[in-house]
Design a protein around this motif. Sequence first.
Motif, PDB file in Angstrom:
ATOM      1  N   GLU A  39      87.334  47.425  20.394  1.00 12.47           N
ATOM      2  CA  GLU A  39      87.493  48.478  19.387  1.00 12.47           C
ATOM      3  C   GLU A  39      88.266  49.645  20.021  1.00 12.47           C
ATOM      4  O   GLU A  39      87.728  50.428  20.814  1.00 12.47           O
ATOM      5  N   GLU A  49      89.422  52.476  18.800  1.00  9.92           N
ATOM      6  CA  GLU A  49      88.972  53.846  18.486  1.00  9.92           C
ATOM      7  C   GLU A  49      87.806  54.232  19.378  1.00  9.92           C
ATOM      8  O   GLU A  49      87.730  55.331  19.912  1.00  9.92           O
ATOM      9  N   PHE A  50      86.883  53.281  19.505  1.00  7.79           N
ATOM     10  CA  PHE A  50      85.700  53.520  20.312  1.00  7.79           C
ATOM     11  C   PHE A  50      86.126  53.835  21.747  1.00  7.79           C
ATOM     12  O   PHE A  50      85.646  54.794  22.378  1.00  7.79           O
ATOM     13  N   THR A  84      87.923  57.403  22.157  1.00  2.00           N
ATOM     14  CA  THR A  84      86.982  58.529  22.099  1.00  2.00           C
ATOM     15  C   THR A  84      86.141  58.568  23.364  1.00  2.00           C
ATOM     16  O   THR A  84      85.928  59.632  23.960  1.00  2.00           O
ATOM     17  N   LEU A  85      85.686  57.381  23.761  1.00  2.00           N
ATOM     18  CA  LEU A  85      84.831  57.303  24.938  1.00  2.00           C
ATOM     19  C   LEU A  85      85.605  57.833  26.155  1.00  2.00           C
ATOM     20  O   LEU A  85      85.074  58.617  26.949  1.00  2.00           O
ATOM     21  N   LYS A 114      88.123  59.864  26.170  1.00  2.00           N
ATOM     22  CA  LYS A 114      88.335  61.322  26.065  1.00  2.00           C
ATOM     23  C   LYS A 114      87.080  62.067  26.512  1.00  2.00           C
ATOM     24  O   LYS A 114      87.147  63.065  27.227  1.00  2.00           O
ATOM     25  N   ARG A 115      85.914  61.551  26.071  1.00  2.00           N
ATOM     26  CA  ARG A 115      84.664  62.249  26.392  1.00  2.00           C
ATOM     27  C   ARG A 115      84.392  62.163  27.899  1.00  2.00           C
ATOM     28  O   ARG A 115      83.877  63.116  28.498  1.00  2.00           O
ATOM     29  N   ARG A 119      86.598  64.548  29.769  1.00  2.00           N
ATOM     30  CA  ARG A 119      86.063  65.893  29.693  1.00  2.00           C
ATOM     31  C   ARG A 119      84.984  66.105  30.752  1.00  2.00           C
ATOM     32  O   ARG A 119      84.711  67.210  31.173  1.00  2.00           O
ATOM     33  N   ARG A 120      84.351  64.986  31.117  1.00  2.00           N
ATOM     34  CA  ARG A 120      83.295  65.088  32.121  1.00  2.00           C
ATOM     35  C   ARG A 120      83.834  64.722  33.513  1.00  2.00           C
ATOM     36  O   ARG A 120      83.068  64.366  34.415  1.00  2.00           O
ATOM     37  N   MET A 165      72.710  49.712  25.563  1.00  2.00           N
ATOM     38  CA  MET A 165      72.854  49.251  24.180  1.00  2.00           C
ATOM     39  C   MET A 165      73.696  50.247  23.394  1.00  2.00           C
ATOM     40  O   MET A 165      73.479  51.442  23.457  1.00  2.00           O
ATOM     41  N   LYS A 166      74.632  49.702  22.621  1.00  2.76           N
ATOM     42  CA  LYS A 166      75.481  50.545  21.760  1.00  2.76           C
ATOM     43  C   LYS A 166      74.701  50.939  20.527  1.00  2.76           C
ATOM     44  O   LYS A 166      73.950  50.123  20.010  1.00  2.76           O
ATOM     45  N   PRO A 167      74.842  52.090  19.933  1.00  3.14           N
ATOM     46  CA  PRO A 167      75.572  53.229  20.522  1.00  3.14           C
ATOM     47  C   PRO A 167      74.719  53.905  21.615  1.00  3.14           C
ATOM     48  O   PRO A 167      73.530  54.089  21.399  1.00  3.14           O
ATOM     49  N   MET A 168      75.390  54.278  22.691  1.00  4.05           N
ATOM     50  CA  MET A 168      74.617  54.817  23.807  1.00  4.05           C
ATOM     51  C   MET A 168      74.880  56.302  23.968  1.00  4.05           C
ATOM     52  O   MET A 168      75.850  56.846  23.466  1.00  4.05           O
ATOM     53  N   ASP A 169      73.996  56.925  24.701  1.00  2.00           N
ATOM     54  CA  ASP A 169      74.145  58.350  24.957  1.00  2.00           C
ATOM     55  C   ASP A 169      75.187  58.520  26.061  1.00  2.00           C
ATOM     56  O   ASP A 169      75.170  57.810  27.065  1.00  2.00           O
ATOM     57  N   ILE A 179      80.993  53.835  16.858  1.00  2.00           N
ATOM     58  CA  ILE A 179      82.205  54.673  16.874  1.00  2.00           C
ATOM     59  C   ILE A 179      81.916  56.039  16.273  1.00  2.00           C
ATOM     60  O   ILE A 179      82.269  57.075  16.820  1.00  2.00           O
ATOM     61  N   TRP A 211      82.068  63.386  20.520  1.00  2.00           N
ATOM     62  CA  TRP A 211      83.342  64.000  20.947  1.00  2.00           C
ATOM     63  C   TRP A 211      83.500  65.381  20.330  1.00  2.00           C
ATOM     64  O   TRP A 211      83.866  66.340  21.003  1.00  2.00           O
ATOM     65  N   ASP A 243      81.455  67.688  22.107  1.00  2.00           N
ATOM     66  CA  ASP A 243      82.104  68.066  23.365  1.00  2.00           C
ATOM     67  C   ASP A 243      83.127  69.184  23.128  1.00  2.00           C
ATOM     68  O   ASP A 243      83.162  70.181  23.847  1.00  2.00           O
TER      69      ASP A 243
END
Lengths: 148, 573
Positions: free
Chosen positions: A12, A14-15, A18-19, A21-22, A25-26, A103-107, B356, B363, B366
């Motif tokens: 995926e 998109e997933f 985003t992941l 990008k996040r 950021r970290r 497990m998705k969705p995960m923190d 997603i 996000w 964030d």
Amino acid sequence: MDPIRLLLVDDEAEFLQTLSKRLQRRGLTAELAHSGEAALDVLQRHPADVVVLDVKMPGMSGIETLRTLKREHPLTEVILLTGHADLDAAVQGMELGAFDYLMKPMDIDELLFKIQDAYTRKDLHERKIRATSDRLTRRGPLENNGEN
Amino acid sequence: MTDKSYYSQLRRSIIGIIVAVSLTPLLVLAALGGYQFHSAYKQKVLAHMEQLVYGHQQSIDAFLSGKLAEIRVLTDVAGFDKVRDDAGLAQLLQSLQSRYDGVFVDLGLVNAQGTQVAYSGPFRLGRADYAHALWFQETMQREYYISDVFLGLRGLPHFIVGVKHSWHGQEYILRSTIDFVAFNRLVENVRIGETGLAYIVSRGGEFQTKPRRDVAMTAEFLNDVLTPEQDLRTHRFGQSQPHVHLGKDPATGEDTVFVTASLKNGDWLLVLQQSQDDAFRLFLRARNFALVGIIISTLAIVFMAFVLSKRILNTVVETDQQKEMMNEQVIEAGKLASLGELAAGIAHEINNPVAIMVEEAGWIQDLMEEEDLRASKEADEVLRALSQIRTQGGRCKEITHKLLSFARKIDPTMKRVHINELIEEMAALSEQRARFANVHIATDLADTLPPIEASPSELQQVFLNLINNAIDAMDHHEGGQLKITTRVENHQAVISVADTGQGIPKANLQKIFDPFFTTKPVGKGTGLGLSICYGIIQKMGGEISVSSVLDVGTTFHIRLPLRSAEGEGRSAS
């Protein structure tokens, strides 16, 4: 500490974006791959310390990818991402040498910690191996007895 | 309704078949046997009657020709002097009477003109004139003659034997009267059965003997009934052999057997008649006996058919019901299985988009940490919305995870599980919730329950689900008692979870194991708990069932097979 070389693998897009990008950021920069085959290909060119691998993918599944990956890059640590029902796969993955599973969705923070743990372990392994090989080359095979 | 008519039709055909199969041979046998017996018996009876008639025919003819012969001997032997006067005749008569037991009543000599010239006997007949008597004319023509019985001059029934003879060139007739009583005795003694009757009748329809019973003798009867083959106006009686025929006796109106034989060269007819009822009495008795037997057997068969068909029908109905129930269960199980697959598919597909969405929300969160965005006056509201998205995402995750575990296992590792301990744990875990709902949890666990091979986490899930449901059921009901019992029954562990809650309406009982079926308000329950339990127990080779009474409570029963665990336990010890 060297920056962690990270590879994210998920079908995926998109997933994955985003992941990434996040994580960016970290403070984590990641390579991306959209399939098992692509992941193995990327690893040839850019070896990674930690791979975050989705179990359920079209084409080469996460488990197959894991098997090949561990053969080609034994030191690379792998964190599996699963749906709930893929628990069997997760267990199988652990047996094949995965570091852990989520497990998705995960923190996001949980993932971050897992990545850092995995990197620490990998680093430890590498250093141990380096130390051993250093000793071997420096002292020669005869003085091997003193070391335990 | 269709069922009912189907069953009653089935029953009718069963009864029909039983009755037909049993009765047909019985009736055929009875008919054939009866017919055979009837004809054999009839033949025998008739043969007996024929024999009787034949015997009498012979003896009567012998009697008559004997009497005639004696008179003829007399005319040959006795001289004219002897018969010419009364004294001589008296001597001859006496000799005849003493030798023949008084059969000859008198003797008389009649000349060719019909005048009696000599007479000896009890009647004072003197010079009677017989010139116009039938017997005189017949005798003159035929040399000898035996007359019919008639009253004659003396007014008593008698008949006459006459013989023509010539003495000294003159023709005379020597005649003798035969005692009617002695003759009558020959026939009168023929009696068979109650209605058997013998008599002799002349061509003119006059009785030659006195019948034991009054018989109305008419020309029609004689002609139509006794000798239907012959016209008596032109013919003599022709039955030189006894002849049998069946007809109606006009006097009594009964069906009667007539056996006839001709006598005296066809002048007379010997008749033996007996009503058929009487003649075939033994046969009729046997027939009635058989009929009663057949009726009783028929009744017994019909009764048996009813009883048997009822029994067969009950079995059929029972079997049908069982089959129907089994069908329902199979359908139910199939439905649950396919629903499980469907649910798993949906859950998989939904899980990724949800992941997603949650990720995107993360996000945004964030990004909200950036100074300029944080400065926006609605920043708090955005953050609240984001956290709501994450919460709801988490809820979606929970639902899909439950859905998936309905179809698949959570932790498939099989271990030796002590059910009792597991139940105690789960009860303790639910204690807090139960207290809030004012529910008291009681356990009654059988010590004999051996450990079984199962996945503890799956069983935990089952018990937790049932306990939670029970507490929910009693929550609206001002509390109650939740009782968990275990026991061993037929190599099965039986676990019952009983509550004193509101009960489940009958219409819902069938659906409670269906996925997504819930009576809880939207958002409170997923409707998956019981279907997950169902899937788990089914997978373990056990069964889960429910019984419920409205306002009294609901009990869930779980049966788990024990055998494998038991065998292991034994080999281990």
